[in-house]
Design an enzyme around this catalytic site. Structure first.
Site, PDB file in Angstrom:
ATOM      1  N   GLY B  54       0.804  -1.209   0.000  1.00 29.04           N
ATOM      2  CA  GLY B  54       0.000   0.000   0.000  1.00 29.04           C
ATOM      3  C   GLY B  54       0.838   1.260   0.000  1.00 29.04           C
ATOM      4  O   GLY B  54       2.008   1.255   0.390  1.00 29.04           O
ATOM      5  N   GLY B  56       1.770   5.029   1.426  1.00 27.09           N
ATOM      6  CA  GLY B  56       1.773   5.635   2.756  1.00 27.09           C
ATOM      7  C   GLY B  56       2.991   5.267   3.575  1.00 27.09           C
ATOM      8  O   GLY B  56       3.067   5.622   4.752  1.00 27.09           O
ATOM      9  N   HIS B  57       3.932   4.554   2.968  1.00 29.08           N
ATOM     10  CA  HIS B  57       5.105   4.086   3.705  1.00 29.08           C
ATOM     11  C   HIS B  57       6.424   4.524   3.075  1.00 29.08           C
ATOM     12  O   HIS B  57       7.465   3.924   3.343  1.00 29.08           O
ATOM     13  CB  HIS B  57       5.087   2.562   3.788  1.00 29.08           C
ATOM     14  CG  HIS B  57       3.842   1.973   4.351  1.00 29.08           C
ATOM     15  ND1 HIS B  57       3.423   2.245   5.627  1.00 29.08           N
ATOM     16  CD2 HIS B  57       2.912   1.133   3.823  1.00 29.08           C
ATOM     17  CE1 HIS B  57       2.288   1.579   5.866  1.00 29.08           C
ATOM     18  NE2 HIS B  57       1.965   0.908   4.779  1.00 29.08           N
ATOM     19  N   ASP B 110      -1.874  -8.707   0.388  1.00 26.90           N
ATOM     20  CA  ASP B 110      -0.699  -8.803  -0.485  1.00 26.90           C
ATOM     21  C   ASP B 110      -0.409 -10.263  -0.842  1.00 26.90           C
ATOM     22  O   ASP B 110      -0.133 -10.579  -2.003  1.00 26.90           O
ATOM     23  CB  ASP B 110       0.525  -8.181   0.208  1.00 26.90           C
ATOM     24  CG  ASP B 110       0.399  -6.671   0.379  1.00 26.90           C
ATOM     25  OD1 ASP B 110      -0.106  -6.014  -0.556  1.00 26.90           O
ATOM     26  OD2 ASP B 110       0.794  -6.156   1.430  1.00 26.90           O
ATOM     27  N   HIS B 217       0.364   0.247  10.191  1.00 30.56           N
ATOM     28  CA  HIS B 217      -0.985   0.684   9.815  1.00 30.56           C
ATOM     29  C   HIS B 217      -1.805   1.007  11.055  1.00 30.56           C
ATOM     30  O   HIS B 217      -3.031   1.101  10.994  1.00 30.56           O
ATOM     31  CB  HIS B 217      -1.706  -0.405   9.027  1.00 30.56           C
ATOM     32  CG  HIS B 217      -0.909  -0.928   7.883  1.00 30.56           C
ATOM     33  ND1 HIS B 217      -0.261  -2.131   7.928  1.00 30.56           N
ATOM     34  CD2 HIS B 217      -0.623  -0.380   6.688  1.00 30.56           C
ATOM     35  CE1 HIS B 217       0.385  -2.319   6.784  1.00 30.56           C
ATOM     36  NE2 HIS B 217       0.189  -1.263   6.018  1.00 30.56           N
TER      37      HIS B 217
END
Lengths: 331, 331
Positions: B54, B56-57, B110, B217
């Protein structure tokens, strides 16, 4: 205050101990003083470049000391200047037979102490020249009174490349001067940061408020208001930048999108995309884009946009020169 | 929510457009899909390594695609998995005659989509192998159920170095496996982050509260309580790490101090200094120390500590191999 620290009064020295422990192959300190930060690899015959400033802006200032970049950095306490004595001790350590360029930000305390250090050097026959970064357009209408912020990266890069090429002190100064002449920055904050020894923010912003033009120590900007979109911020910032440094179609620029600390890298790329699109619409060409944290204010949220207009082929060569410090590598 | 963005629903694609605009010399996208992120420089005969996860990292995951590192990355929406079709399209693009290693984090979505992509590849005679990072010690007592966090960096580094050396798919898999076996991470959060399309934090922490073991998360950790000092956090984290992976005097380790986003680099070095001192007291040698943002959660404050025990001389060579992506350069 939520910080991963020990005693607030040890913030700067604890940080420095961590840095020397991690990067002892690349950097060391002079005169038994942690704050006299020097490269571990002196290059005989090269002009040495020394910078300095307060803690709280990593990778600025000390992070640019290393291979192909700077030679020393005076490390002050949080948001405070290093002492003249520290800058002098660093100068003695890194001077390699070709003189020393002092290259730092346009702040009163720093100017006073670097000037005193230059006098101390003169007494020991170490030649110095000084130049300050002053790229923050919104901080003053008078270019000489502007604060130095992230755009100093381009001055470092150009001066260091010229020094690595074997330039004289005068030539290295001129390279820094050229980068200064062609660089402008606009910055803005979304949240304040907390000074460790104070324990609280030194200003406040409302829940949905941003501060356009705020300085990296929280110096007031030109307006506070609701947070704008990335596209709107890019448009307003570019207008400010181009009023001060006009660009015409076919001009080339280097673009630096700098995060102030807490802002995510994702957002920096969103902003970078907005700025790039607007520049392309004006027919301006992007020579190189840097995105990331180059000059921060601890955990302040916000960003800055710097443009360095490509003056000539020489400047391209300087910007492209490979460098590798513990904090910044470019191939 | 204070973010420098345009429409929240465009967060991931706006970010990607910014990245491609800035780094078009190094990366490109496949199949006309921005989220099929691939190196622009394919190396014939090399095992290709594909990751994904995802948004955001950053720099995780896509930031590790580039010279000497990975070949492709499936980019999901914020905290969401990329699709099987995207991973498949990337695999077709980067496959260079020696098969594809899927190397990503241990998250259900994933795993499902990478497994489906592997089946699609099989139908086109592209050989794949899969391995997941699962280094987050506090996320489960069962090593197979642990989440993958910053320690995946060492898996990337070792697998990529082996691939660059001309290793077979089996050998590249084994390099990733070796790094996995010797890597452990402990993380903790001081503040939450805000998902752009939600507009508010998905959990809260009190004014002086931290969460030990919290996932990237916002997955719950093992305790919430008052913020400890850097020394205390280092001691507790090391105890957890060494219970799971014992070290004896003369053992060598690589240390990764990773910032989750909002935490200043200054604090990361303070923490790094604390961890280093404790390791030295135990007679453990530091082979290499990385400090910075390697796997973030947007603007979450906090950090993680990863140890990679040096298994052998081969692993040192892999860790030292030069790499240069738009997000991470090491000389």
């Amino acid at each position: 205050m939520k910080k991963i620290i020990n005693r607030p009064e040890d913030y700067t020295d604890d940080m420095l101990r961590g840095i020397y422990a991690a990067h002892g192959d690349a950097v060391k300190y002079a005169a038994g003083d942690l704050r006299c930060y020097c490269t571990a690899h002196k290059t005989p015959g090269k002009v040495a470049i020394v910078t300095g400033g307060g803690t709280g802006h990593l990778p600025l200032f000390l992070g640019y000391v290393g291979e192909g970049m700077l030679d020393g950095c005076g490390v002050g306490s949080v948001f405070q200047s290093p002492s003249a004595e520290q800058i002098f001790q660093i100068s003695k350590e890194v001077e390699a037979g070709a003189g020393v360029l002092y290259l730092y930000g346009n702040y009163t305390g720093d100017i006073m102490n670097f000037d005193m250090a230059a006098e101390l050097c003169e007494m020991e026959d170490i030649e110095t020249r000084s130049i300050v970064g002053a790229d923050d357009v919104n901080s003053s209408t008078d270019p000489d009174k502007r604060r130095g912020v992230a755009g100093i990266f381009y001055m470092y890069k150009c001066a260091a490349a010229k020094a690595a090429e074997g330039g004289t002190l005068e030539e290295v100064f001129a390279a820094a001067q050229k980068a200064k002449e062609y660089t402008r920055t606009v910055g803005f904050a979304l949240t304040p940061c907390v000074l460790p020894e104070l324990g609280h923010a030194n200003f406040t912003l409302e829940e949905n408020e941003m501060a356009m033009g705020m300085g990296i120590h929280g110096e007031p900007g030109i307006w506070n208001g609701p947070v704008k979109t990335a596209d709107e911020i890019a448009a307003e910032s570019l207008e400010t930048l181009l009023q001060d440094m006009p660009l015409v179609p076919e001009d080339e620029v280097a673009l630096l999108i700098n995060g102030l600390g807490a802002t995510s890298v994702e957002e920096l790329y969103i902003l970078s995309g907005s700025v790039t699109r607007l520049l392309q619409e004006k027919g301006v060409k992007l020579y190189r884009t840097h995105v990331g944290e180059y000059a921060t204010s601890m955990e302040m949220a916000g960003a800055s946009i710097s443009l360095c207009k490509i003056a000539d082929e020489e400047m391209k060569r300087w910007l492209d020169a490979p460098v590798c410090t513990p904090f910044y590598c470019q191939k």
